[in-house]
Motif scaffolding. Structure first.
Motif, PDB file in Angstrom:
ATOM      1  N   LYS A   1     -29.056  53.279   1.290  1.00 21.58           N
ATOM      2  CA  LYS A   1     -29.358  54.144   2.445  1.00 21.58           C
ATOM      3  C   LYS A   1     -28.613  55.450   2.276  1.00 21.58           C
ATOM      4  O   LYS A   1     -27.467  55.469   1.814  1.00 21.58           O
ATOM      5  N   SER A   2     -29.262  56.541   2.632  1.00 24.43           N
ATOM      6  CA  SER A   2     -28.624  57.859   2.595  1.00 24.43           C
ATOM      7  C   SER A   2     -28.940  58.603   3.887  1.00 24.43           C
ATOM      8  O   SER A   2     -30.015  58.433   4.469  1.00 24.43           O
ATOM      9  N   TYR A   3     -28.006  59.443   4.301  1.00 29.74           N
ATOM     10  CA  TYR A   3     -28.125  60.143   5.579  1.00 29.74           C
ATOM     11  C   TYR A   3     -27.912  61.642   5.386  1.00 29.74           C
ATOM     12  O   TYR A   3     -27.079  62.073   4.575  1.00 29.74           O
ATOM     13  N   PHE A   4     -28.638  62.435   6.176  1.00 32.68           N
ATOM     14  CA  PHE A   4     -28.359  63.863   6.277  1.00 32.68           C
ATOM     15  C   PHE A   4     -27.195  64.058   7.254  1.00 32.68           C
ATOM     16  O   PHE A   4     -27.177  63.470   8.339  1.00 32.68           O
ATOM     17  N   LEU A   5     -26.251  64.909   6.874  1.00 32.10           N
ATOM     18  CA  LEU A   5     -25.130  65.253   7.735  1.00 32.10           C
ATOM     19  C   LEU A   5     -25.190  66.737   8.041  1.00 32.10           C
ATOM     20  O   LEU A   5     -25.227  67.559   7.122  1.00 32.10           O
TER      21      LEU A   5
ATOM     22  N   ALA B   1     -27.511  74.408  -0.472  1.00 31.25           N
ATOM     23  CA  ALA B   1     -27.689  74.008   0.928  1.00 31.25           C
ATOM     24  C   ALA B   1     -26.818  74.901   1.807  1.00 31.25           C
ATOM     25  O   ALA B   1     -25.834  75.488   1.336  1.00 31.25           O
ATOM     26  N   MET B   2     -27.170  74.972   3.081  1.00 34.82           N
ATOM     27  CA  MET B   2     -26.389  75.775   4.007  1.00 34.82           C
ATOM     28  C   MET B   2     -25.037  75.124   4.283  1.00 34.82           C
ATOM     29  O   MET B   2     -24.888  73.906   4.218  1.00 34.82           O
ATOM     30  N   THR B   3     -24.058  75.959   4.604  1.00 35.70           N
ATOM     31  CA  THR B   3     -22.746  75.463   4.995  1.00 35.70           C
ATOM     32  C   THR B   3     -22.883  74.435   6.116  1.00 35.70           C
ATOM     33  O   THR B   3     -23.654  74.630   7.051  1.00 35.70           O
ATOM     34  N   MET B   4     -22.122  73.344   5.983  1.00 35.98           N
ATOM     35  CA  MET B   4     -22.128  72.172   6.865  1.00 35.98           C
ATOM     36  C   MET B   4     -23.205  71.162   6.492  1.00 35.98           C
ATOM     37  O   MET B   4     -23.291  70.094   7.102  1.00 35.98           O
ATOM     38  N   GLY B   5     -23.999  71.439   5.488  1.00 35.26           N
ATOM     39  CA  GLY B   5     -25.000  70.480   5.045  1.00 35.26           C
ATOM     40  C   GLY B   5     -24.414  69.510   4.035  1.00 35.26           C
ATOM     41  O   GLY B   5     -23.942  69.915   2.975  1.00 35.26           O
ATOM     42  N   SER B   6     -24.431  68.215   4.364  1.00 38.89           N
ATOM     43  CA  SER B   6     -23.835  67.195   3.502  1.00 38.89           C
ATOM     44  C   SER B   6     -24.683  65.926   3.514  1.00 38.89           C
ATOM     45  O   SER B   6     -25.617  65.793   4.313  1.00 38.89           O
ATOM     46  N   TYR B   7     -24.314  64.994   2.622  1.00 40.65           N
ATOM     47  CA  TYR B   7     -24.993  63.695   2.541  1.00 40.65           C
ATOM     48  C   TYR B   7     -23.960  62.576   2.638  1.00 40.65           C
ATOM     49  O   TYR B   7     -22.815  62.724   2.193  1.00 40.65           O
ATOM     50  N   LEU B   8     -24.386  61.448   3.180  1.00 39.35           N
ATOM     51  CA  LEU B   8     -23.600  60.218   3.148  1.00 39.35           C
ATOM     52  C   LEU B   8     -24.469  59.125   2.536  1.00 39.35           C
ATOM     53  O   LEU B   8     -25.618  58.936   2.953  1.00 39.35           O
ATOM     54  N   HIS B   9     -23.917  58.420   1.545  1.00 35.20           N
ATOM     55  CA  HIS B   9     -24.660  57.389   0.832  1.00 35.20           C
ATOM     56  C   HIS B   9     -23.957  56.040   0.967  1.00 35.20           C
ATOM     57  O   HIS B   9     -22.728  55.965   0.942  1.00 35.20           O
ATOM     58  N   LEU B  10     -24.767  54.994   1.041  1.00 32.87           N
ATOM     59  CA  LEU B  10     -24.245  53.633   1.202  1.00 32.87           C
ATOM     60  C   LEU B  10     -24.984  52.705   0.245  1.00 32.87           C
ATOM     61  O   LEU B  10     -26.198  52.812   0.082  1.00 32.87           O
ATOM     62  N   GLN B  11     -24.235  51.795  -0.390  1.00 34.14           N
ATOM     63  CA  GLN B  11     -24.874  50.807  -1.262  1.00 34.14           C
ATOM     64  C   GLN B  11     -23.977  49.576  -1.393  1.00 34.14           C
ATOM     65  O   GLN B  11     -22.778  49.622  -1.125  1.00 34.14           O
TER      66      GLN B  11
ATOM     67  N   SER C   1     -19.103  67.438   5.411  1.00 34.52           N
ATOM     68  CA  SER C   1     -18.553  66.214   4.850  1.00 34.52           C
ATOM     69  C   SER C   1     -17.464  65.633   5.730  1.00 34.52           C
ATOM     70  O   SER C   1     -17.132  64.454   5.615  1.00 34.52           O
ATOM     71  N   THR C   2     -16.898  66.454   6.586  1.00 39.68           N
ATOM     72  CA  THR C   2     -15.902  65.944   7.538  1.00 39.68           C
ATOM     73  C   THR C   2     -16.469  64.779   8.336  1.00 39.68           C
ATOM     74  O   THR C   2     -15.847  63.722   8.447  1.00 39.68           O
ATOM     75  N   VAL C   3     -17.680  64.949   8.885  1.00 39.78           N
ATOM     76  CA  VAL C   3     -18.255  63.867   9.688  1.00 39.78           C
ATOM     77  C   VAL C   3     -18.601  62.667   8.807  1.00 39.78           C
ATOM     78  O   VAL C   3     -18.516  61.519   9.255  1.00 39.78           O
ATOM     79  N   GLY C   4     -18.938  62.907   7.549  1.00 40.23           N
ATOM     80  CA  GLY C   4     -19.204  61.810   6.630  1.00 40.23           C
ATOM     81  C   GLY C   4     -17.949  61.000   6.345  1.00 40.23           C
ATOM     82  O   GLY C   4     -17.976  59.762   6.340  1.00 40.23           O
ATOM     83  N   ASN C   5     -16.832  61.689   6.090  1.00 40.60           N
ATOM     84  CA  ASN C   5     -15.574  60.993   5.843  1.00 40.60           C
ATOM     85  C   ASN C   5     -15.128  60.206   7.079  1.00 40.60           C
ATOM     86  O   ASN C   5     -14.647  59.074   6.965  1.00 40.60           O
ATOM     87  N   LEU C   6     -15.284  60.795   8.249  1.00 42.06           N
ATOM     88  CA  LEU C   6     -14.916  60.086   9.479  1.00 42.06           C
ATOM     89  C   LEU C   6     -15.783  58.844   9.662  1.00 42.06           C
ATOM     90  O   LEU C   6     -15.277  57.756   9.967  1.00 42.06           O
ATOM     91  N   ALA C   7     -17.100  58.986   9.468  1.00 42.82           N
ATOM     92  CA  ALA C   7     -18.020  57.865   9.696  1.00 42.82           C
ATOM     93  C   ALA C   7     -17.782  56.741   8.696  1.00 42.82           C
ATOM     94  O   ALA C   7     -17.808  55.560   9.055  1.00 42.82           O
ATOM     95  N   MET C   8     -17.558  57.085   7.414  1.00 48.83           N
ATOM     96  CA  MET C   8     -17.389  56.003   6.429  1.00 48.83           C
ATOM     97  C   MET C   8     -16.079  55.271   6.653  1.00 48.83           C
ATOM     98  O   MET C   8     -15.998  54.049   6.459  1.00 48.83           O
TER      99      MET C   8
END
Length: 481
Positions: A81-85, A228-238, A89-96
């Protein structure tokens, strides 16, 4: 390239073709209600700035174009699964971290982590064991070794996760495969802040991706190395070691309820860009990198640094220094005088982040070299030896550290101010974070050492931008009373 799907672009184009009359938020009404001094490029961007209308899907409950775009992202990076953030990446690090770690859990954490990792650990009320990275002969913090991870997994068998920063800010890494293998042997998940490695999926000449090596959760700052624009990140899960529903719950909880459609569009386009990065593009990129390397190797004043101790070095990252005299901070001033703005400077180096060039980008390196040729040179002092925040000899002099107080204890204590010179041995009540790179020199709750104080004084002397340190410019630091 032409048959690569970009569903969010198609979704927004279809909406615009209906000649919609905006009676909804945002207030600029598709870029028509704006200040007269608004640049034309910004007003054009605003015309793509939508909200969750019929046919435009919903990031928090995707069923249409956004869902398809995230599936394409997952397919390209080969994840479960992958998500648009859209909050970086701050929100990705917090969520993971919040999705994988429970209050009181012991976690092994690479010490040169980004401040967002530390914030995630604080919110999770975890017990971090900071493992200090290996240093090369110039004191640069590269990464962790598998033997050290093995040692600390044995020392802390209760550890619930390993959190890595890969690559480091300079694009270096080491022993990733072995570390992940060692953690997975004990069924301990590996969480990786791979902010600077979204392009690694393209394969050689770039380093291997943590996803390809089996990491369980990985965050990518698409905006750092992809278009990508500033604040654009990805979160990946496997994999099976992470509760996917928990991670997704925090992704939905922490992201803005009004997600930016321009950022999501740029994320979809960035995925299409790297997905279409073909053999011809990589060949052209390698040729251009060699041109700049040859130029610097023959330059009378400038040179390029490559660590002899890193297993991998990202060719997008160029560490440049002066052969004979000036510091990295002074070199940055010289570069900016000719219009070259580097990512950061240190006591010895400047870091240049190169673009992920494709075969049709014919101008970039030529113009960069032309700018270099405009630089003026003067006699200077002997170069300053590069020092990492906790540098010493080559290797790992200080293997690990812990916070002197738990996050819960910190909330109950009073705070006082001390002169830096009198703070050694005290427990810091604030983080001191040189920015960039955003790696805390001193963590909140960490006992202050002589080396930390000396580094703080050097930062002040060099005029380095620091986040935190409310009274640092006055030579003071806040500590717990």
């Amino acid at each position: 390239m032409d048959n690569i799907k970009i569903p969010i672009l198609n979704m927004l184009k279809n909406h615009k073709e209906n000649n919609p009359f905006s009676m909804h938020v945002p207030g600029h009404k598709s870029g028509t209600i704006i200040h007269p001094l608004t640049p034309s490029g910004l007003s054009e961007a605003m015309s793509w700035d939508m909200t969750e209308l019929t046919g435009l899907d919903d990031l928090h409950c995707p069923e249409e174009g956004i869902k398809e775009a995230e599936k394409l992202l997952s397919s390209f990076y080969q994840t479960d699964k992958s998500y648009f953030l859209i909050n970086g990446s701050t929100v990705g690090n917090l969520a993971m971290i919040l999705g994988a770690i429970h209050p009181g859990d012991t976690v092994l954490v690479q010490r040169n982590c980004h401040k967002s990792v530390m914030n995630g650990l604080t919110l999770a009320n975890a017990r971090p064991i900071f493992i200090h990275p290996e240093l090369d002969c110039d004191g640069i913090e590269i990464g962790l070794t598998a033997s050290v991870i093995k040692e600390y997994l044995h020392k802390y068998p209760e550890a619930k996760a390993v959190i890595l920063t890969y690559p480091n800010y300079y694009g270096m890494g080491m022993e990733l495969d072995e570390i992940i293998h060692e953690a997975h042997r004990l069924r301990v998940p590996v969480l990786v802040d791979e902010a600077h490695g979204a392009h690694f999926a393209a394969g050689a000449p770039f380093p291997p991706s943590a996803l390809q090596r089996g990491a369980d959760l990985v965050v990518h700052s698409a905006h750092k190395t992809l278009p990508a624009m500033t604040m654009g990140s990805y979160l990946h899960l496997q994999g099976e070691l992470i509760a996917a529903e928990q991670v997704e719950r925090y992704v939905r909880m922490l992201q803005s309820s009004s997600p930016s459609y321009p950022i999501m569009l740029s994320l979809d386009l960035a995925r299409a860009y790297i997905e279409g990065y073909c053999k011809e593009d990589k060949s052209y990129f390698s040729e251009q990198i060699q041109i700049i390397k040859d130029y610097l190797s023959n330059h009378s004043q400038l040179a390029m640094y490559e660590s002899p101790n890193a297993d991998w070095c990202d060719p997008l990252k160029l560490m440049v220094y002066h052969r004979g005299g000036i510091s990295g901070h002074q070199l940055q001033e010289r570069l900016e005088a000719v219009g070259i703005y580097p990512e950061l400077s240190t006591e010895r180096f400047v870091l240049l982040v190169l673009p992920l060039l494709k075969a049709d980008h014919k101008f970039y390196m030529k113009e960069l070299i032309e700018r270099f040729e405009l630089m003026e040179w003067k006699a200077g002092e002997k170069p300053v030896a590069e020092r990492g925040f906790f540098s010493g000899e080559k290797g790992n002099v200080r293997k690990h550290s812990e916070l002197a107080l738990s996050f819960e204890e910190m909330e109950k204590l009073r705070i006082k101010r001390l002169d830096l010179s009198h703070s050694i041995g005290e427990i810091s009540a604030e983080a001191i974070i040189p920015y960039p790179p955003g790696i805390p020199l001193i963590q909140r709750g960490e006992r202050i050492t002589d080396e930390m104080v000396r580094t703080c004084l050097r930062l002040l002397e060099n005029g380095t931008k620091v986040q935190g340190g409310t009274y640092l410019k006055e030579g003071q630091i806040q500590v717990f009373a």
